[in-house]
Design a protein around this motif. Structure first.
Motif, mmCIF file in Angstrom:
data_model
loop_
_atom_site.group_PDB
_atom_site.id
_atom_site.type_symbol
_atom_site.label_atom_id
_atom_site.label_comp_id
_atom_site.label_asym_id
_atom_site.label_seq_id
_atom_site.Cartn_x
_atom_site.Cartn_y
_atom_site.Cartn_z
ATOM 1 N N SER A 22 40.369 41.457 41.811
ATOM 2 C CA SER A 22 41.191 40.430 42.575
ATOM 3 C C SER A 22 40.520 40.381 44.101
ATOM 4 N N LEU A 23 40.239 41.930 44.613
ATOM 5 C CA LEU A 23 39.562 41.931 45.743
ATOM 6 C C LEU A 23 38.162 41.400 45.668
ATOM 7 N N GLY A 24 37.280 41.320 44.766
ATOM 8 C CA GLY A 24 36.212 40.715 44.769
ATOM 9 C C GLY A 24 36.229 39.189 44.915
ATOM 10 N N CYS A 25 37.372 38.598 43.935
ATOM 11 C CA CYS A 25 37.562 37.136 44.111
ATOM 12 C C CYS A 25 38.279 36.838 45.776
ATOM 13 N N VAL A 26 38.597 37.587 46.178
ATOM 14 C CA VAL A 26 39.159 37.332 47.756
ATOM 15 C C VAL A 26 37.959 37.303 48.518
ATOM 16 N N PHE A 27 37.117 38.199 48.418
ATOM 17 C CA PHE A 27 36.098 38.453 49.034
ATOM 18 C C PHE A 27 35.166 37.034 49.207
ATOM 19 N N SER A 45 23.177 40.780 48.757
ATOM 20 C CA SER A 45 24.034 42.020 48.906
ATOM 21 C C SER A 45 25.459 41.867 48.742
ATOM 22 N N VAL A 46 26.078 40.469 49.360
ATOM 23 C CA VAL A 46 27.510 40.387 48.834
ATOM 24 C C VAL A 46 27.602 39.720 47.493
ATOM 25 N N ARG A 47 26.677 39.108 46.661
ATOM 26 C CA ARG A 47 27.040 38.915 45.468
ATOM 27 C C ARG A 47 26.854 40.241 44.326
ATOM 28 N N LYS A 48 26.204 41.148 44.926
ATOM 29 C CA LYS A 48 26.033 42.447 44.235
ATOM 30 C C LYS A 48 27.605 43.246 44.450
ATOM 31 N N ILE A 49 28.231 42.925 45.327
ATOM 32 C CA ILE A 49 29.599 43.910 45.459
ATOM 33 C C ILE A 49 30.411 42.974 44.621
ATOM 34 N N ILE A 50 30.517 41.575 44.940
ATOM 35 C CA ILE A 50 31.558 40.592 44.080
ATOM 36 C C ILE A 50 31.229 40.983 42.513
ATOM 37 N N ASN A 51 30.095 40.884 42.367
ATOM 38 C CA ASN A 51 29.558 40.733 40.749
ATOM 39 C C ASN A 51 30.192 42.307 40.277
ATOM 40 N N LYS A 52 30.066 43.150 40.879
ATOM 41 C CA LYS A 52 30.471 44.749 40.501
ATOM 42 C C LYS A 52 32.261 44.567 40.383
ATOM 43 N N CYS A 53 32.614 44.062 41.367
ATOM 44 C CA CYS A 53 34.124 44.061 41.566
ATOM 45 C C CYS A 53 34.743 43.303 40.298
ATOM 46 N N THR A 54 33.900 42.101 39.941
ATOM 47 C CA THR A 54 34.637 41.183 38.790
ATOM 48 C C THR A 54 33.682 41.311 37.408
ATOM 49 N N ALA A 55 33.251 42.920 37.198
ATOM 50 C CA ALA A 55 32.560 42.799 35.967
ATOM 51 C C ALA A 55 33.529 43.450 35.030
ATOM 52 N N ASP A 56 32.909 43.492 33.818
ATOM 53 C CA ASP A 56 34.100 43.958 32.708
ATOM 54 C C ASP A 56 34.488 45.179 33.161
ATOM 55 N N ALA A 70 34.249 39.200 57.024
ATOM 56 C CA ALA A 70 34.909 39.274 55.751
ATOM 57 C C ALA A 70 34.800 40.828 55.258
ATOM 58 N N LEU A 71 33.615 41.478 55.455
ATOM 59 C CA LEU A 71 33.565 43.009 55.020
ATOM 60 C C LEU A 71 34.489 43.755 55.618
ATOM 61 N N ILE A 72 34.856 43.559 57.180
ATOM 62 C CA ILE A 72 35.748 44.260 57.812
ATOM 63 C C ILE A 72 37.178 44.159 57.100
ATOM 64 N N PHE A 73 37.518 42.734 57.046
ATOM 65 C CA PHE A 73 38.722 42.417 56.209
ATOM 66 C C PHE A 73 38.879 43.113 54.991
ATOM 67 N N LEU A 74 37.835 43.111 54.188
ATOM 68 C CA LEU A 74 37.688 43.696 52.908
ATOM 69 C C LEU A 74 37.826 45.169 52.850
ATOM 70 N N LEU A 75 37.605 45.899 53.866
ATOM 71 C CA LEU A 75 37.504 47.128 54.042
ATOM 72 C C LEU A 75 39.165 47.505 54.492
ATOM 73 N N GLN A 76 39.812 46.641 55.155
ATOM 74 C CA GLN A 76 40.887 46.927 55.592
ATOM 75 C C GLN A 76 41.933 46.713 54.341
ATOM 76 N N LEU A 77 41.605 45.796 53.274
ATOM 77 C CA LEU A 77 42.256 45.753 51.980
ATOM 78 C C LEU A 77 41.869 46.830 51.145
ATOM 79 N N CYS A 78 41.002 47.347 51.518
ATOM 80 C CA CYS A 78 40.707 48.648 50.326
ATOM 81 C C CYS A 78 41.540 49.768 50.909
#
Length: 418
Positions: free
Chosen positions: A252-257, A281-292, A145-153
């Protein structure tokens, strides 16, 4: 032509027929998606067709193209995208526009040939969305999932450089396809689960598609005036007409992750489910993506740094028979370093007791060399052809190779000197 009952939609494709007939084989044109009503009140359809063989010289095995009718308002958006190529974005070959009619000629993204498809429905699909893969085949491991997320970035970084916002990053708009081969050898079909954690990502990549609601990137003072996007993955500012829109793709990336790992968007999970199904560690990234908006990642570059850092500290592949040794079971690099130091010291001390050397001081440098070789903190393994072969074919055996060399080599040198 195909599906004449959609007369309004077909007139656009018919309009450009004289300009395309020498390059596109319209005898092999099928409808890819039914006509959709856009906000301008007109219907627009998407077709898949074949390039005539005499013009498919650059890629004879990939001669299908997508003919997409688009509103005139999207013409400049698609032209911008056609000026930029990325392995993780649907390629737009060009845009035809005349008298208010527009037609985008896009890459046709075939499903990965290297996967095994468990159902007839999946076998008959010509393209494979991330949504279909996750819901009908399997969820991804954290590393995949991290590798695919990096590709989407990477994809969104290219779009951002064009001053565009995609606006609808969702599993339905992400396709899986074969990684472009670096040589002419065709990849052999393999299991979708694979033997190692990176096999899927070694053979398969993701591509972001559908720019129908893409827009010019606005500054921090721009306010949303229309609702667009897929609800479980759309940022709150899109749905509430409130705050700026230049970070909606990151949300949206955080939700897709989260979807890649669990099959659900964070919006579809309870707090308890979110906490229990994802690592800290995954929750930390998702929370920061989907924060205010103000606390969200400023741009995808900052998100990429966190993804790369997490990938670099992800678990190491350890052979199953090493799991009997405490400290090596988790595969975490820090724990492996600490316990390797302990095991190396005990090993050399045991050898010293059995076969004493002139000085106990020789044990200390031997232990240091053992730890360096065993954990490969200086990446010395890249200089060994055998190690490189293991890394490509059987990554889990690389650790065994380093472990044995780390123990045997220092002791051998020690005994030769003494």
């Amino acid at each position: 032509m195909y599906l004449q009952q959609y007369e309004v939609s077909m007139t656009i494709l018919d309009y450009f027929y004289p300009r395309l007939k020498n390059y596109i084989d319209f005898d092999f044109t099928d409808q890819l998606s039914p006509p959709r009503l856009k906000k301008d009140g007109n219907y627009y359809a998407t077709y898949v067709s074949e390039i005539r063989q005499e013009h498919a010289v650059l890629s004879p095995d990939r001669c299908s193209v997508v003919l997409k009718e688009i509103p005139a308002s999207l013409t400049e958006i698609y032209r911008k995208i056609s000026s930029r190529w990325s392995p993780y974005i649907e390629t737009v070959y060009g845009v035809l526009s005349e008298n208010g009619h527009s037609l985008a000629i896009n890459e046709f993204i075939q499903k990965p040939a290297c996967l095994s498809y468990p159902t007839k429905e999946l076998l008959e699909m010509r393209s494979l969305t991330l949504e279909d893969f996750i819901l009908k085949m399997r969820t991804l491991s954290e590393k995949e999932a991290l590798i695919f997320l990096l590709q989407l970035c990477e994809a969104l970084e290219n779009i951002s450089e064009l001053s565009l916002v995609h606006g609808d990053v969702s599993p339905q708009n992400i396709l899986l396809t074969d990684v472009l081969p670096l040589n002419s050898q065709k990849q052999q079909p393999t299991s979708s689960t694979g033997k190692s954690i990176t096999e899927l990502c070694r053979n398969v990549a993701v591509k972001l598609i559908d720019f129908d609601i893409a827009r010019e990137e606005k500054g921090s003072h721009h306010m949303v005036t229309t609702v667009a996007g897929t609800n479980p993955y759309a940022a709150p500012e899109i749905l509430d007409y409130q705050t700026p829109t230049d970070r909606v793709d990151i949300y949206s990336l955080g939700c897709v992750f989260a979807f890649m790992l669990t099959g659900k968007s964070p919006k579809q999970m309870s707090r308890e489910e979110f906490q229990s199904s994802l690592s800290k560690s995954v929750r930390k990234i998702i929370n920061k993506c989907t924060a205010d908006y103000s606390r969200r990642y400023k741009d995808v570059t900052h998100l990429k740094k966190d993804i790369s850092a997490l990938l670099s500290t992800s678990t190491m592949p350890v052979p199953e028979f090493f799991h009997i040794l405490p400290g090596l079971r988790s595969g975490k690099p820090l724990e492996i370093c600490i316990f390797s130091l302990i095991y190396c010291a005990l090993f050399h001390l045991l050898i010293f007791l059995i076969c004493p050397s002139p000085s106990l001081a020789w044990i200390l440098p031997a232990v240091a060399v053992s730890v360096i070789l065993t954990t490969d903190v200086f990446h010395l393994g890249r200089h060994f052809a055998f190690y490189q072969l293991c890394l490509e074919q059987q990554p889990e055996w690389c650790y065994l190779f380093k472990f044995l060399i780390g123990f045997v080599l220092p002791f051998t040198v020690l005994r030769m000197i003494s």
